[in-house]
Write a protein that holds these residues in place. Structure first.
Motif, PDB file in Angstrom:
ATOM      1  N   LEU A 249       4.363  -3.158  -9.995  1.00  0.00           N
ATOM      2  CA  LEU A 249       4.788  -1.826 -10.784  1.00  0.00           C
ATOM      3  C   LEU A 249       4.521  -0.797  -9.735  1.00  0.00           C
ATOM      4  O   LEU A 249       5.003   0.161  -9.963  1.00  0.00           O
ATOM      5  N   ALA A 250       3.538  -0.800  -8.974  1.00  0.00           N
ATOM      6  CA  ALA A 250       3.427  -0.056  -7.917  1.00  0.00           C
ATOM      7  C   ALA A 250       4.638   0.505  -7.074  1.00  0.00           C
ATOM      8  O   ALA A 250       4.899   1.570  -6.679  1.00  0.00           O
ATOM      9  N   GLY A 251       5.164  -0.546  -6.687  1.00  0.00           N
ATOM     10  CA  GLY A 251       6.483  -0.537  -5.804  1.00  0.00           C
ATOM     11  C   GLY A 251       7.381   0.104  -6.781  1.00  0.00           C
ATOM     12  O   GLY A 251       8.424   0.979  -6.180  1.00  0.00           O
ATOM     13  N   GLN A 252       7.527  -0.239  -7.920  1.00  0.00           N
ATOM     14  CA  GLN A 252       8.788   0.287  -8.909  1.00  0.00           C
ATOM     15  C   GLN A 252       8.344   1.651  -9.248  1.00  0.00           C
ATOM     16  O   GLN A 252       9.286   2.669  -9.163  1.00  0.00           O
TER      17      GLN A 252
ATOM     18  N   ASP B 288       0.871  -1.039  -0.072  1.00  0.00           N
ATOM     19  CA  ASP B 288      -0.101   0.157   0.059  1.00  0.00           C
ATOM     20  C   ASP B 288       0.875   1.368   0.025  1.00  0.00           C
ATOM     21  O   ASP B 288       0.607   2.318   0.688  1.00  0.00           O
ATOM     22  N   LEU B 289       1.861   1.217  -0.920  1.00  0.00           N
ATOM     23  CA  LEU B 289       2.813   2.494  -1.147  1.00  0.00           C
ATOM     24  C   LEU B 289       1.955   3.573  -1.321  1.00  0.00           C
ATOM     25  O   LEU B 289       1.035   3.420  -2.597  1.00  0.00           O
ATOM     26  N   PRO B 290       2.030   4.759  -1.300  1.00  0.00           N
ATOM     27  CA  PRO B 290       1.520   6.063  -1.816  1.00  0.00           C
ATOM     28  C   PRO B 290       1.904   6.082  -3.219  1.00  0.00           C
ATOM     29  O   PRO B 290       2.657   5.831  -3.843  1.00  0.00           O
ATOM     30  N   GLY B 291       0.542   6.292  -4.154  1.00  0.00           N
ATOM     31  CA  GLY B 291       0.775   6.351  -5.529  1.00  0.00           C
ATOM     32  C   GLY B 291       0.753   7.852  -5.883  1.00  0.00           C
ATOM     33  O   GLY B 291       1.146   8.781  -5.189  1.00  0.00           O
ATOM     34  N   PRO B 292       0.730   8.017  -7.431  1.00  0.00           N
ATOM     35  CA  PRO B 292       0.905   9.417  -7.941  1.00  0.00           C
ATOM     36  C   PRO B 292      -0.105  10.362  -7.314  1.00  0.00           C
ATOM     37  O   PRO B 292      -1.369  10.001  -7.347  1.00  0.00           O
ATOM     38  N   GLY B 293       0.402  11.393  -6.579  1.00  0.00           N
ATOM     39  CA  GLY B 293      -0.539  12.468  -6.366  1.00  0.00           C
ATOM     40  C   GLY B 293      -0.918  12.236  -4.871  1.00  0.00           C
ATOM     41  O   GLY B 293      -1.675  12.949  -4.379  1.00  0.00           O
ATOM     42  N   GLU B 294      -0.694  11.169  -4.282  1.00  0.00           N
ATOM     43  CA  GLU B 294      -0.877  10.739  -2.869  1.00  0.00           C
ATOM     44  C   GLU B 294       0.165  11.256  -1.837  1.00  0.00           C
ATOM     45  O   GLU B 294       1.288  11.597  -2.370  1.00  0.00           O
ATOM     46  N   THR B 295      -0.106  11.535  -0.792  1.00  0.00           N
ATOM     47  CA  THR B 295       0.812  12.013   0.418  1.00  0.00           C
ATOM     48  C   THR B 295       1.836  11.025   0.599  1.00  0.00           C
ATOM     49  O   THR B 295       1.748   9.765   0.988  1.00  0.00           O
TER      50      THR B 295
END
Length: 251
Positions: free
Chosen positions: A136-139, A88-95
């Motif tokens: 890919l979310a992690g990368q 659950d790493l922050p994605g684009p635009g998230e804090t």
């Protein structure tokens, strides 16, 4: 292995919604199948995961599962990506945490935690990774963390890759420790304790003077878990120091 079918399942949230069909409502969802397989692997190890065993856990016929996933190979891909997505790493635009180093630390902490929670993850290949949204979310998160600190693009990519390899290698070792302790019912400290006679009877201080000095000066006082965590943090911080040195002007 059906690569296209596997990718279609991994990225199922992006495929077009299938038209509703008449007939009985499906008894299961693919997410239920994946969650059951992950729980089984967590409890008893990856080797116990089979289509028949999962079907038994879900109280359905084995052939029913094949309407959700082609086979165990594709199911393992889905399991791996599911637990990686749980970081659950922050994605684009998230804090995100303030500062790129704090962002990398968050990546490291959550990756280490997911490997410890799911020890079977260590046996999956990261050389030919599962190309799903969890990976890919992690990368994406890691590349975003280092892409704007002043490194040329190829060096930024190399930095992200180096961090990823370091973290995954240490996470896999931590997972192996957890798995071995679970399978044997014996802690790592207890294992070493059983072999204390080695140091008294077989260890030659003259042939290992550096190790002897380290022992006598208190370098090995930490227990196995503490020493592992210290080594992981030390190595990560020195890696980040090295990357930071490349973009920090010399006085």
């Amino acid at each position: 292995m059906d690569v296209e079918r596997s990718l279609d399942l991994l990225w199922r949230d992006r495929t077009e919604a299938r038209q509703a069909t008449r007939g009985r409502k499906p008894k299961l969802t693919l997410d239920q199948v994946i969650a059951t397989a992950v729980a089984l692997a967590d409890a008893e190890g990856e080797a116990t995961v089979s289509m028949s065993r999962i079907a038994k856990e879900l109280d359905v016929g084995t052939m029913t599962l094949y309407t959700y996933v082609p086979g165990k190979t594709e199911l393992l891909d889905l399991m791996v990506d599911s637990v990686l997505a749980a970081r659950d790493l922050p994605g684009p635009g998230e804090t995100r945490p303030d500062g790129w180093r704090e962002q990398v630390r968050l990546y490291a902490e959550r990756t280490l935690a997911v490997f410890r929670k799911h020890p079977w993850l260590r046996s999956t290949s990261m050389v030919r990774p599962v190309l799903g949204p969890g990976l890919l979310a992690g990368q994406e998160y890691l590349i975003a963390a280092v892409s704007d600190i002043g490194l040329p693009p190829r060096k930024a990519a190399a930095a992200a890759n180096s961090i990823e390899v370091y973290v995954q290698a240490n996470a896999a070792m931590s997972a192996e420790t957890a798995q071995v302790e679970r399978e044997t019912g014996q802690s790592t400290d207890a294992w070493w304790g059983q072999r204390s006679v080695f140091w008294e009877k077989y260890f030659d201080v003259d042939r290992h003077p550096a190790m002897t000095r380290m022992w006598e000066s208190g370098g090995y006082e930490a227990d196995a878990c503490e020493a592992s965590d210290e080594a992981f943090s030390f190595g990560l911080e020195r890696m980040l120091d090295g990357i930071e040195a490349l973009v920090t002007p010399r006085v």
